[in-house]
Design an enzyme around this catalytic site. Sequence first.
Site, mmCIF file in Angstrom:
data_model
loop_
_atom_site.group_PDB
_atom_site.id
_atom_site.type_symbol
_atom_site.label_atom_id
_atom_site.label_comp_id
_atom_site.label_asym_id
_atom_site.label_seq_id
_atom_site.Cartn_x
_atom_site.Cartn_y
_atom_site.Cartn_z
ATOM 1 N N CYS A 333 16.119 -47.224 -41.908
ATOM 2 C CA CYS A 333 16.884 -45.998 -41.686
ATOM 3 C C CYS A 333 18.148 -45.984 -42.554
ATOM 4 O O CYS A 333 18.057 -45.856 -43.772
ATOM 5 C CB CYS A 333 17.192 -45.840 -40.199
ATOM 6 N N HIS A 431 12.040 -46.678 -37.012
ATOM 7 C CA HIS A 431 12.503 -47.632 -36.018
ATOM 8 C C HIS A 431 11.294 -48.096 -35.207
ATOM 9 O O HIS A 431 10.383 -47.319 -34.932
ATOM 10 C CB HIS A 431 13.522 -46.985 -35.076
#
Length: 501
Positions: A333, A431
Amino acid sequence: MSDSIAALMVQGTTSDAGKSVLVAGIGRMLARRGIRVAPFKPQNMALNSAVTLDGGEIGRAQAVQAQACGVTPSVDMNPILIKPSSDVGAQIIIQGQAKMNLDAIGYHEFKKMALPYVLESFTALSKQFDCIIIEGAGSPAEINLRENDIANMGFAEAADVPVVIVADIDRGGVFAHLYGTLALLSPSEQARVKGFIINRFRGDVALLEPGLRWLEEKTNKPVLGVLPFLHGLNIEAEDAIIDAHSAVKNSKIRVVVPVVTRISNHTDFDPLRLHPDIDFRYVGKGESLANADLIILPGTKSTRADLAYLREQGWDKEIAKHLRYGGKVIGICGGLQMLGQTIIDESGVEGEAGTSQGLGWLNLSTSMQAKKTLRQRQGCLTLNGQTVSVHGYEIHVGQSQVTDAAPIELDDGSVDGALSADNQIFGSYLHGLFDSEPALALIIQWVNDEQIAPQNMMQMREHALDRIADAIEAHVDLSSLGIATAPSYRKDRVIADGASL
């Protein structure tokens, strides 16, 4: 619903007293009895979050509690989520969607308007479930935060629900914590407290009896139970990083994660931290990234600010040296964004407006957008010519233009992430990437061609939730609250079990 109550709120004397895990354990206990139960946290401040099926964002702890209850997470389980972006500012998420950025004073004013959202979500859950187990935030005795409170007693009074207070004896001062917390509440709030639970006790509970009797006499409230310190319990943390590191003998790989100031979703790394073949450690301020096979740059709520922090620590130079010697690097991310060429935030979405030069190791450029991407994902990861299934979720405001090869092909035909031409670096927006057993094994092979033992994270979490429920069944008497206890409950039971609630 017979032998049970419509709602129970668990409040704590401090942060990390055991509220989150106690709510999960009670939820699992009731679900095992066939009761339709759901978790609820009116207000949560955390950078660990999860994505619901309908594209909303809630605290990670509430997603775990929903798993404990055997139900699908929903935005109503955590209607107000606060994600700090600096020491004085935070993003405010209302019923799953980011709505505004406020400083502390601004949020204090916002609380006046927040209660209707909280009560709306609580009412919605109450219509779907027989019982709601509610988690407070921090402590109800924070005098400076009591005005317009929606997280603790303010909510309990508005919703008219009973409260139990939990305290962590392993930290010391448990009787002062419980007695003082109760004393700082108003008379109506004190009347709402139905009893105390003492958490993380080691040894024979008989040694506590004089203190328990004193507390009950002084407060006229029962001690409902004393929970043992459960050694080896592994459940995702709400926010605090579990940073204890013990070198793994005969490890097959050494992994380090630099802890940036606004690290988010660090639960991504639990499969690595808990694996018996992996020597995993977090690296903090002033520490070195040296002696690693794999460096992982984590997600962050403030990518540009944390990129500057990374450089202040000299970690960029250590990563460059690591790569020169053939080491591997992964970015998740915000970490993916840092590895690119530029990060552009013209509107100041994550802080001060401006542009930052990335670390320059991946061919991508990121532009911060006001609309946040929130979605669950699944697809295939390909490294070294091998392909395995992956799953996870995206939470990010940055949109990246990528010219490097993408290591992940998603089920909808789109791609994710970037892989460097020299095969030393890759990044992804997913994630939960390491939760997939085949994906973790492939990533370790990609790093140093090692084979690691299989590890099923879902089974580990399920086992942990059952252990918590078993401990509550054995050591806590909830019958006085209308929740029937198991026959094995005995208040004078010797406690010996051995990670903690």
